[in-house]
Design a protein around this motif. Structure first.
Motif, PDB file in Angstrom:
ATOM      1  N   VAL A   1      51.052  97.353  89.973  1.00 45.05           N
ATOM      2  CA  VAL A   1      50.790  96.325  88.743  1.00 45.05           C
ATOM      3  C   VAL A   1      52.224  95.872  88.640  1.00 45.05           C
ATOM      4  CG1 VAL A   1      50.359  96.495  86.329  1.00 45.05           C
ATOM      5  CG2 VAL A   1      49.306  98.011  87.742  1.00 45.05           C
ATOM      6  N   SER A   2      52.032  94.200  88.293  1.00 47.56           N
ATOM      7  CA  SER A   2      53.092  93.496  88.216  1.00 47.56           C
ATOM      8  C   SER A   2      54.067  93.588  86.886  1.00 47.56           C
ATOM      9  CB  SER A   2      52.719  92.200  88.147  1.00 47.56           C
ATOM     10  OG  SER A   2      51.901  91.831  87.001  1.00 47.56           O
ATOM     11  N   ARG A   3      55.437  93.135  87.343  1.00 38.54           N
ATOM     12  CA  ARG A   3      56.139  93.258  86.040  1.00 38.54           C
ATOM     13  C   ARG A   3      55.549  92.517  84.866  1.00 38.54           C
ATOM     14  NH1 ARG A   3      61.779  92.126  84.678  1.00 38.54           N
ATOM     15  NH2 ARG A   3      61.622  91.562  82.238  1.00 38.54           N
ATOM     16  N   ALA A   4      54.978  91.551  85.008  1.00 40.88           N
ATOM     17  CA  ALA A   4      54.451  90.555  83.897  1.00 40.88           C
ATOM     18  C   ALA A   4      53.417  91.469  83.117  1.00 40.88           C
ATOM     19  CB  ALA A   4      53.965  89.288  84.741  1.00 40.88           C
ATOM     20  N   GLU A   5      52.639  92.105  83.770  1.00 39.86           N
ATOM     21  CA  GLU A   5      51.405  92.826  83.257  1.00 39.86           C
ATOM     22  C   GLU A   5      52.322  93.863  82.304  1.00 39.86           C
ATOM     23  OE1 GLU A   5      47.855  94.329  81.901  1.00 39.86           O
ATOM     24  OE2 GLU A   5      48.491  92.244  82.648  1.00 39.86           O
ATOM     25  N   ILE A   6      53.206  94.550  82.941  1.00 37.44           N
ATOM     26  CA  ILE A   6      53.905  95.583  82.010  1.00 37.44           C
ATOM     27  C   ILE A   6      54.439  95.124  80.953  1.00 37.44           C
ATOM     28  CG2 ILE A   6      55.600  97.451  81.978  1.00 37.44           C
ATOM     29  CD1 ILE A   6      55.304  97.669  85.007  1.00 37.44           C
ATOM     30  N   ASP A   7      55.296  93.993  81.194  1.00 35.25           N
ATOM     31  CA  ASP A   7      55.784  93.153  79.808  1.00 35.25           C
ATOM     32  C   ASP A   7      54.698  92.638  78.920  1.00 35.25           C
ATOM     33  OD1 ASP A   7      58.289  93.167  81.021  1.00 35.25           O
ATOM     34  OD2 ASP A   7      58.149  91.235  81.614  1.00 35.25           O
ATOM     35  N   HIS A   8      53.529  92.347  79.344  1.00 29.33           N
ATOM     36  CA  HIS A   8      52.615  91.917  78.263  1.00 29.33           C
ATOM     37  C   HIS A   8      51.834  93.196  77.700  1.00 29.33           C
ATOM     38  CE1 HIS A   8      48.710  90.527  76.999  1.00 29.33           C
ATOM     39  NE2 HIS A   8      47.998  91.365  77.616  1.00 29.33           N
ATOM     40  N   GLN A   9      51.817  94.160  78.101  1.00 33.15           N
ATOM     41  CA  GLN A   9      51.216  95.412  77.447  1.00 33.15           C
ATOM     42  C   GLN A   9      52.271  95.812  76.597  1.00 33.15           C
ATOM     43  OE1 GLN A   9      48.189  96.850  77.641  1.00 33.15           O
ATOM     44  NE2 GLN A   9      47.528  95.190  79.212  1.00 33.15           N
ATOM     45  N   ILE A  10      53.471  95.875  76.858  1.00 34.92           N
ATOM     46  CA  ILE A  10      54.539  96.307  75.764  1.00 34.92           C
ATOM     47  C   ILE A  10      54.770  95.545  74.734  1.00 34.92           C
ATOM     48  CG2 ILE A  10      56.985  96.943  75.338  1.00 34.92           C
ATOM     49  CD1 ILE A  10      57.122  97.760  78.482  1.00 34.92           C
ATOM     50  N   ALA A  11      54.981  94.061  75.020  1.00 36.78           N
ATOM     51  CA  ALA A  11      55.267  93.195  74.096  1.00 36.78           C
ATOM     52  C   ALA A  11      53.892  92.837  73.171  1.00 36.78           C
ATOM     53  CB  ALA A  11      55.811  91.932  74.501  1.00 36.78           C
ATOM     54  N   GLY A  12      52.943  92.766  73.934  1.00 39.38           N
ATOM     55  CA  GLY A  12      51.546  92.307  73.167  1.00 39.38           C
ATOM     56  C   GLY A  12      51.270  93.322  71.988  1.00 39.38           C
ATOM     57  N   ASN A  13      51.398  94.629  72.377  1.00 39.45           N
ATOM     58  CA  ASN A  13      51.025  95.858  71.568  1.00 39.45           C
ATOM     59  C   ASN A  13      51.981  95.761  70.200  1.00 39.45           C
ATOM     60  OD1 ASN A  13      49.029  97.639  70.988  1.00 39.45           O
ATOM     61  ND2 ASN A  13      50.571  99.164  71.030  1.00 39.45           N
ATOM     62  N   ARG A  14      52.977  95.203  70.405  1.00 32.00           N
ATOM     63  CA  ARG A  14      54.222  95.208  69.717  1.00 32.00           C
ATOM     64  C   ARG A  14      53.887  94.114  68.539  1.00 32.00           C
ATOM     65  NH1 ARG A  14      60.045  94.672  72.158  1.00 32.00           N
ATOM     66  NH2 ARG A  14      59.788  97.113  72.350  1.00 32.00           N
ATOM     67  N   ARG A  15      53.545  92.810  69.265  1.00 30.03           N
ATOM     68  CA  ARG A  15      53.209  91.710  68.138  1.00 30.03           C
ATOM     69  C   ARG A  15      52.091  92.123  67.511  1.00 30.03           C
ATOM     70  NH1 ARG A  15      54.887  88.917  72.896  1.00 30.03           N
ATOM     71  NH2 ARG A  15      52.479  88.784  73.798  1.00 30.03           N
ATOM     72  N   TRP A  16      51.010  92.914  67.944  1.00 33.19           N
ATOM     73  CA  TRP A  16      49.838  93.055  67.350  1.00 33.19           C
ATOM     74  C   TRP A  16      50.240  94.153  66.074  1.00 33.19           C
ATOM     75  CZ3 TRP A  16      47.114  97.374  65.521  1.00 33.19           C
ATOM     76  CH2 TRP A  16      46.019  97.077  65.195  1.00 33.19           C
ATOM     77  N   ALA A  17      51.016  94.956  66.175  1.00 32.32           N
ATOM     78  CA  ALA A  17      51.513  95.802  65.387  1.00 32.32           C
ATOM     79  C   ALA A  17      52.121  95.194  64.019  1.00 32.32           C
ATOM     80  CB  ALA A  17      52.534  96.856  65.783  1.00 32.32           C
ATOM     81  N   GLU A  18      53.151  93.926  64.751  1.00 34.74           N
ATOM     82  CA  GLU A  18      53.599  93.461  63.553  1.00 34.74           C
ATOM     83  C   GLU A  18      52.871  92.684  62.558  1.00 34.74           C
ATOM     84  OE1 GLU A  18      56.257  90.812  65.964  1.00 34.74           O
ATOM     85  OE2 GLU A  18      57.757  92.490  66.279  1.00 34.74           O
ATOM     86  N   ARG A  19      51.812  92.193  63.206  1.00 34.86           N
ATOM     87  CA  ARG A  19      50.804  91.308  62.504  1.00 34.86           C
ATOM     88  C   ARG A  19      49.998  92.030  61.443  1.00 34.86           C
ATOM     89  NH1 ARG A  19      50.123  88.696  67.622  1.00 34.86           N
ATOM     90  NH2 ARG A  19      48.079  90.097  67.695  1.00 34.86           N
ATOM     91  N   ALA A  20      49.805  93.580  62.012  1.00 36.45           N
ATOM     92  CA  ALA A  20      48.900  94.383  61.332  1.00 36.45           C
ATOM     93  C   ALA A  20      49.774  95.150  60.101  1.00 36.45           C
ATOM     94  CB  ALA A  20      48.592  95.656  62.047  1.00 36.45           C
ATOM     95  N   GLY A  21      51.005  95.019  60.336  1.00 37.40           N
ATOM     96  CA  GLY A  21      52.156  95.583  59.194  1.00 37.40           C
ATOM     97  C   GLY A  21      52.340  97.114  59.434  1.00 37.40           C
TER      98      GLY A  21
END
Length: 716
Positions: free
Chosen positions: A393-413
């Motif tokens: 699995v690519s570096r880009a996909e791993i980055d997306h999974q980590i950072a994407g979940n972090r951004r979702w958590a920020e939006r959800a508070g």
């Protein structure tokens, strides 16, 4: 409300006389310097499990000790020079305590035993008889004279009033002995009463089968200016009865003044929160939608928490004063809303109750982040390219999974701790047999995303190791399956895994040496509460009592539907509370603190093992020398100070912790003022009859079950 009967040993007067400053030899003039006593334990072993258990307790806490193995021809001789010498004109006792396999492991007339007796008397050094026959030489009547000798499996022992006000004050009273197997004698004991005239204080007693009286299991015998802790039952380091008493044994022999520290920890991670987990199919014996079912087999039937399940989890946490760690996949909520007209009551409830839990990034939508999986057959394998090399699995996909979940958590508070990460199925890390190495893209992604702590599966990857910027935090799997929301599913899958092919199971238990087959399939109606819950409770509680800080993990599916996780969690919390006094609470740490604890204890143990840490006591002052930058781990009496600051934190009747020392030079700890123990060496002999000549202790039988851990159940 629990009673707290713990008082520090410094207030116990004549009961624990040796807790003052080490006694000065009787032949030493008053003007001579007080002796130095090194904070190191001498463990003399005959190869038996009892001394191994005490050594393991010292190892676990990071307490220095020297092991002398009586079975080795090349062992050192225990003589006066081995035990003591002089440093800078000051007499030095090289050991603060002595552990022997029994009260007299040497032959009659042994010079080594004579040297130990003289040393213990001279420097007020306590002795532990790790497992010994009850006899007048150690203050007890022979068990054949009105006592009992035999198995004590399942016996409920009790800490006496003296034990609760002394070295075992962290316990609430009961010390239940295990009885895990009806076919194995797991514990053996010699139960009797102190002989008339002996200065003997029972600390732990058990009822004598067939009698109205109780016999001694652990007690202190004072004689000839010496103190012995006499233990009359067999054990190994894994058994619950030893785990409950181990702290008190070490407290007693080190006089609550030692290097090293220990706590009882419990943390529970709940994986896949906001997502859904595939369900076990009791007919197909696999999980449609997951890799254990062939493609196209069965119909997926996901399990997901409801708003009511969330309310129950929050209320349970509040009622128990225990915080669950929610490892979440924000993409699961996004998907649910897309499929349900924008509605997600469970996610709304989780966000509203966010402060009831701790939150861990579990990736955005839980993909496998190791090699690319080829699931065309069962078991799956790693996909390869035309040259036969593994595709990852690519570096880009791993980055997306980590950072994407972090951004979702920020939006959800959500109050997310950014440095913690648990990948789906611990993927990206090596996984045998398919993937023997980490995904090479994982480490750089962790570093780029500022991950400091990475969850790992303790059953596959137990040691802490560095992966990019992160240190791994191994987690204990609880044998409650991710694909079970109902009791019937759990029992059915359990039977499939842990019964032989002849009984209708998978036969995996016949192929894996680490797994024990069930004698017969569990009953669908009673198997969960009658077998699985007690077993998983015992296993998890064993981790807690051993001072293991590593978290346990379950899944959100286990908090849904039949809520099958709660009986195990309740079992651990309730049994712990019933066994321990209020001064010894469970420590419930977040993942980052657990990782730091694992890191710091490993560094400390390495320094101790390599001889880079030394410590000694002179009077009421403890001096510790350790490498610069290494926090000093120590356990001291309540009231100990480091400079102008109280040392450590209260726990189990002592104060303990890790404290940074000065940048260079030794650390000095001031113990609370105490009596000098003037009645230790000179008055002990006067108060008790002269002991009989030393004779080698009789053979102490060790049942087969205590030479190794008794198998806790099917998972081995």
């Amino acid at each position: 409300m629990k009673r707290t009967l713990r008082t520090t040993a410094l207030t116990m007067g004549a009961l624990l006389l040796g807790l003052g400053s080490p006694a000065i030899p009787a032949t030493t003039a008053a003007a001579d310097p007080a002796p130095r006593v090194d904070l190191r334990v001498l463990v003399v072993t005959d190869g038996g499990p009892a001394t191994a258990a005490i050594a393991a307790e010292l190892d676990g806490a990071g307490t220095p000790y020297t092991l002398v193995d009586l079975t080795r021809a090349d062992r050192p001789v225990i003589d006066a020079a081995f035990l003591a010498d002089t440093v800078d004109g000051r007499p030095r006792a090289k050991f603060q305590a002595v552990v022997l396999p029994n009260d007299a492991p040497f032959a009659a007339g042994s010079g080594e035993m004579a040297a130990l007796v003289s040393y213990e008397r001279t420097y007020a050094v306590p002795q532990v008889d790790a497992y010994t026959y009850a006899r007048p030489q150690n203050g007890l009547a022979y068990p054949v004279n009105g006592g009992y000798l035999g198995t004590v499996d399942g016996v409920r022992a009790e800490v006496t009033a003296a034990g609760r006000s002394g070295p075992f004050g962290y316990l609430d009273g009961a010390v239940p002995f295990e009885d895990n197997s009806p076919t194995v004698s797991e514990s053996y004991a010699f139960l009797s009463r102190p002989v008339a005239g002996a200065d003997f204080t029972p600390y732990v007693e058990a009822p004598m089968p067939g009698r109205q009286t109780r016999g001694v299991l652990v007690g202190e015998y004072r004689h000839d200016g010496r103190r012995e802790l006499v233990v009359t039952f067999a054990y190994n380091q894994h058994q619950q009865q030893f785990r409950l008493l181990a702290r008190g044994i070490v407290d007693w022999m080190t006089q609550e003044t030692r290097l090293g520290t220990s706590r009882n920890y419990f943390a529970v991670h709940v994986d896949d929160v906001f997502a859904a987990d595939d369900r076990w199919d009791t007919t197909l014996n696999c999980t449609p939608g997951d890799v254990d079912c062939a493609p196209g087999t069965g119909a997926p039937d996901p399990i997901r928490m409801t708003a009511a399940d969330v309310e129950h989890a929050a209320r349970w946490s509040r009622d128990h004063g225990f915080t669950l760690d929610m490892a979440f996949n924000g993409g699961g909520s996004v998907e649910h809303r897309e499929e349900h007209g924008g509605s997600d009551p469970a996610a709304d409830r989780l966000v509203a109750d966010r402060d009831a839990f701790r939150w861990i990034n579990h990736t955005y939508d839980h993909p496998y982040l190791g090699c690319e999986q080829d699931v065309s057959s069962v078991p799956w394998k790693c996909a390869t390219d035309a040259a036969g090399a593994t595709r990852y699995v690519s570096r880009a996909e791993i980055d997306h999974q980590i950072a994407g979940n972090r951004r979702w958590a920020e939006r959800a508070g959500l109050p997310l701790r950014d440095g913690e990460l648990i990948t789906g199925e611990h993927s990206g890390l090596r996984l045998l047999p398919q993937q023997p190495e980490d995904n090479p893209h994982l480490a750089p992604s962790l570093t780029a995303n500022g991950i400091a702590w990475l969850g790992a599966d303790n059953s596959r990857d137990p040691g802490q190791r560095q992966v990019g910027s992160a240190l791994t935090v191994a987690r204990h799997p609880v044998n409650i399956f991710y694909n079970a929301g109902r009791v019937a599913e759990q029992v059915d899958e359990y039977n499939w895994i842990y019964t032989s092919r002849a009984q209708g199971g998978s036969g995996l238990c016949e192929e894996l040496a680490t797994t024990t087959c069930l004698d017969e399939p569990l009953d669908a109606a009673t198997g969960y509460t009658g077998h699985i819950v007690p077993l998983e409770t015992r296993v998890a509680l064993g981790h807690v009592l051993s001072g293991d800080p590593r978290p346990h993990f379950i899944h959100q599916s286990n908090l849904a539907e039949d809520r099958i996780a709660y009986p195990v969690l309740d079992g651990v919390l309730d049994r712990y509370a019933a066994l321990h006094a209020a001064n010894t609470p469970l420590v419930n740490l977040p993942m980052s603190a657990i990782g730091a604890e694992l890191r710091d204890r490993a560094a400390w143990r390495t320094a101790v093992r390599d001889g880079d840490v030394t410590a000694y006591r002179v009077g009421d002052t403890v001096t510790v020398e350790a490498p610069a930058g290494l926090p000093v781990a120590a356990t001291m009496p309540a009231g100990t100070v480091h400079g102008a600051t109280a040392f450590g934190e209260p726990y189990a009747g002592t104060t303990s912790g890790r404290v940074a020392g000065p940048g260079s030079g030794p650390m000095t700890l001031a113990l609370p003022g105490s009596a000098t123990g003037a009645d230790t060496a000179d008055t002990g002999a006067a108060r008790t009859p002269a002991p009989a000549p030393y004779r080698k202790a009789p053979h102490t039988p060790v049942p087969p079950g205590v030479t190794r851990p008794v198998p806790p159940g099917p998972q081995g």
